[in-house]
Design an enzyme around this catalytic site. Structure first.
Site, mmCIF file in Angstrom:
data_model
loop_
_atom_site.group_PDB
_atom_site.id
_atom_site.type_symbol
_atom_site.label_atom_id
_atom_site.label_comp_id
_atom_site.label_asym_id
_atom_site.label_seq_id
_atom_site.Cartn_x
_atom_site.Cartn_y
_atom_site.Cartn_z
ATOM 1 N N SER A 14 40.593 30.867 48.017
ATOM 2 C CA SER A 14 41.111 29.627 47.416
ATOM 3 C C SER A 14 40.997 28.451 48.388
ATOM 4 C CB SER A 14 42.588 29.798 47.040
ATOM 5 O OG SER A 14 42.717 30.715 45.995
ATOM 6 N N ARG A 18 38.595 24.935 48.203
ATOM 7 C CA ARG A 18 39.194 23.600 48.308
ATOM 8 C C ARG A 18 38.666 22.833 49.509
ATOM 9 N NH1 ARG A 18 42.074 26.922 45.401
ATOM 10 N NH2 ARG A 18 43.696 26.237 43.956
ATOM 11 N N SER A 158 48.777 27.660 36.321
ATOM 12 C CA SER A 158 47.435 27.895 36.842
ATOM 13 C C SER A 158 47.107 26.880 37.925
ATOM 14 C CB SER A 158 46.411 27.781 35.710
ATOM 15 O OG SER A 158 45.116 27.569 36.242
ATOM 16 N N ASP A 307 46.477 37.899 41.585
ATOM 17 C CA ASP A 307 45.241 38.625 41.904
ATOM 18 C C ASP A 307 45.522 40.007 42.506
ATOM 19 O OD1 ASP A 307 43.778 36.519 40.939
ATOM 20 O OD2 ASP A 307 43.489 35.582 42.888
ATOM 21 N N LYS A 334 40.958 37.086 33.312
ATOM 22 C CA LYS A 334 40.416 36.986 34.684
ATOM 23 C C LYS A 334 38.950 37.443 34.657
ATOM 24 C CE LYS A 334 43.929 35.270 36.654
ATOM 25 N NZ LYS A 334 43.835 33.922 37.209
ATOM 26 N N ARG A 338 41.958 42.525 33.117
ATOM 27 C CA ARG A 338 42.435 43.440 34.174
ATOM 28 C C ARG A 338 43.528 44.389 33.688
ATOM 29 N NH1 ARG A 338 42.016 39.224 39.285
ATOM 30 N NH2 ARG A 338 39.784 39.596 39.613
ATOM 31 N N ARG A 381 37.945 42.905 41.991
ATOM 32 C CA ARG A 381 39.273 43.437 42.364
ATOM 33 C C ARG A 381 39.542 44.796 41.712
ATOM 34 N NH1 ARG A 381 40.771 39.338 45.611
ATOM 35 N NH2 ARG A 381 40.486 37.230 44.804
HETATM 36 C C1 S3P Z 1 42.850 30.522 42.023
HETATM 37 C C2 S3P Z 1 43.895 30.564 41.137
HETATM 38 C C3 S3P Z 1 44.205 31.730 40.293
HETATM 39 C C4 S3P Z 1 43.537 32.982 40.833
HETATM 40 C C5 S3P Z 1 42.095 32.768 41.209
HETATM 41 C C6 S3P Z 1 41.975 31.680 42.257
HETATM 42 C C7 S3P Z 1 42.631 29.292 42.784
HETATM 43 O O1 S3P Z 1 43.736 31.486 38.997
HETATM 44 O O2 S3P Z 1 43.632 34.033 39.878
HETATM 45 O O3 S3P Z 1 41.536 33.960 41.710
HETATM 46 O O4 S3P Z 1 41.930 29.327 43.817
HETATM 47 O O5 S3P Z 1 43.141 28.251 42.376
HETATM 48 P P1 S3P Z 1 44.560 30.584 37.960
HETATM 49 O O6 S3P Z 1 44.815 29.300 38.608
HETATM 50 O O7 S3P Z 1 43.677 30.437 36.767
HETATM 51 O O8 S3P Z 1 45.806 31.370 37.675
#
Ligand code: S3P
Length: 421
Positions: A14, A18, A158, A307, A334, A338, A381
């Protein structure tokens, strides 16, 4: 056979996305250390390159230079996000302000995942976005323009939706506010603050108040807690195990799995906590825990371990009694469904598990059958959870297709070989 030793896992997925996508909206140069070189993150690098960001790799670090939000250029071809939902959903927030036409698609799994959750707020901000199924599915075509601010109430917790709206606001230099039902991971807010934006958080609402003088910032990416979770899970349930995971992200919005396994009776300790690039980081020590008890995981906890549910379902197999995971309907959309993927695979091992629309109920003490083959559902995963489960049970099980592991954790099998013997 046990999990023993000291490991470091690759950079957080993540934060890596970013460090590329959010910084790209600000003009100037920045360096990213320990970027996750997984397929998903490489797709985000590809996206920013297509809009005019230059990318160099120098002794393992990445050096990026952006012309800034109002000088990004129209991509000259379709952007392929591969398997990466984060690339599309957060990337759309950037592309919505890039003048000209951007078209984004993905692999056969990503083309089935819901996109209206980001298309909807972008349209309300004035973006022109077209997609299959009225904008629900890829490919998406985005005609970039100068957007208006928004106060958006997201129906789902989210981080991708929240980050998309925040990045759209930053890219058009307009104020935005997002409220979500439960707080999701906050890496975007932290990074935007470091970039010089005025961001205010109050309860479940985040407001980007002013981003007129943002600059890109260097990011030193901590180890990915979601990758560490597989080895934490394996060590907890395998006799004689003890592992140390060094330099791993400990952001409280990400470590719900640690809280849940602790209350199940897991022996996990956190040490050497410090700050790195605005995020808490530390070491995790895990020992085999023979007396794990089942628990109930409530909806409010789900975003902090979203996750980690596949590996949590594996831990539950070794706990006394029943573990129930509730309010996790998001798992159905996802990289695979899952809930279905884990329930059907656990059953192949002889585990008693009940599939619910928004969760699962796992009876501990199963795992008495050795299936010949189990199914990945094309999901990284799921693969890694099944690899840990089969080792914890001391069984040799073949997972049908393990290629998806390279999306988030390309060195998974190397680390597995180094700690499991
Ligand atoms: C993520 C947010 C999550 C996560 C994904 C990565 C992110 O998803 O499941 O693997 O980097 O913002 P959601 O924001 O859709 O819940």
């Amino acid at each position: 056979m046990a999990f023993r030793g000291e490991i470091r896992v690759p950079g957080d997925k993540s934060i890596s996305h970013r460090a590329i996508l959010v910084n790209a909206a600000a003009g100037g140069e920045w360096r990213v250390r320990n970027l996750l070189e997984g397929e998903d993150v490489l797709r985000s690098l590809e996206l920013v390159k297509r809009v005019g960001v230059s990318v160099k790799r120098e002794r393992g670090d990445y050096i990026l230079t952006s012309p800034g939000r109002f000088a990004l250029k129209e991509p000259d071809d379709i952007i392929d996000a591969g398997n990466s939902g984060t690339t599309v959903r957060i990337g759309a927030g950037l592309l919505a302000s890039v003048r000209g036409l951007s078209v984004v698609t993905g692999d056969r799994y990503l083309r089935k995942r819901p996109m209206l959750r980001v298309v909807e707020p972008l349209r309300r901000m004035g973006a022109l976005v077209l997609g299959r199924g009225g904008g629900e599915f890829l490919p998406l075509a985005i005609e970039g323009r100068s957007l208006s601010g928004i106060e958006y109430e997201s129906p789902v917790a989210s981080a991708q939706v929240k980050s998309c709206v925040l990045l759209a606001g930053l890219s058009s230099n307009v104020p935005v506010r997002v409220r979500e039902p439960v707080n999701s991971r906050d890496h975007t807010e932290r990074l935007m603050k470091a970039m010089g934006a005025r961001v205010e958080v109050s309860g479940t609402s985040v407001a980007l108040k002013d981003s007129s003088s943002v600059k890109p910032v260097d990011v030193d990416v901590p180890g990915d807690f979601s990758s560490a979770a597989f080895f934490i899970g394996g060590a907890l349930v395998t006799p004689d195990s003890e592992i140390v995971v060094r330099d791993v992200l400990l952001n409280p919005h990400r470590t719900g799995f640690l809280s849940v396994v602790s209350r199940m009776g897991g022996d996990v300790k956190v040490e050497n906590v410090r700050e790195q690039s605005g995020e808490p980081v530390g070491d995790i020590i895990v020992r085999y825990s023979p007396d794990l008890r089942g628990t109930v995981v409530e909806e409010s906890e789900i975003p902090s371990l979203i996750d980690e549910v596949p590996i949590l379902s594996v831990v539950a197999v070794f706990a006394g009694g029943v573990t129930e995971i509730r309010g996790a309907g998001e798992l159905r959309v996802k990289e695979s469904d899952r809930i279905r993927a884990m329930c059907s695979n656990l059953r192949l091992f002889g585990v008693t598990v009940e599939e619910k629309p928004d969760g699962m109920v796992i009876q501990g003490g199963g795992g008495t059958v050795t299936p010949e083959r189990v199914s990945s559902f094309g999901d990284h995963r799921v693969v890694m959870s099944l690899e840990i489960l089969s080792r914890a049970l001391g069984k040799e099980v073949q997972v049908d297709d393990t290629t998806s592991v390279r999306t988030s954790f390309p060195t998974f099998y190397d680390i597995l070989r180094s700690v499991y013997s």
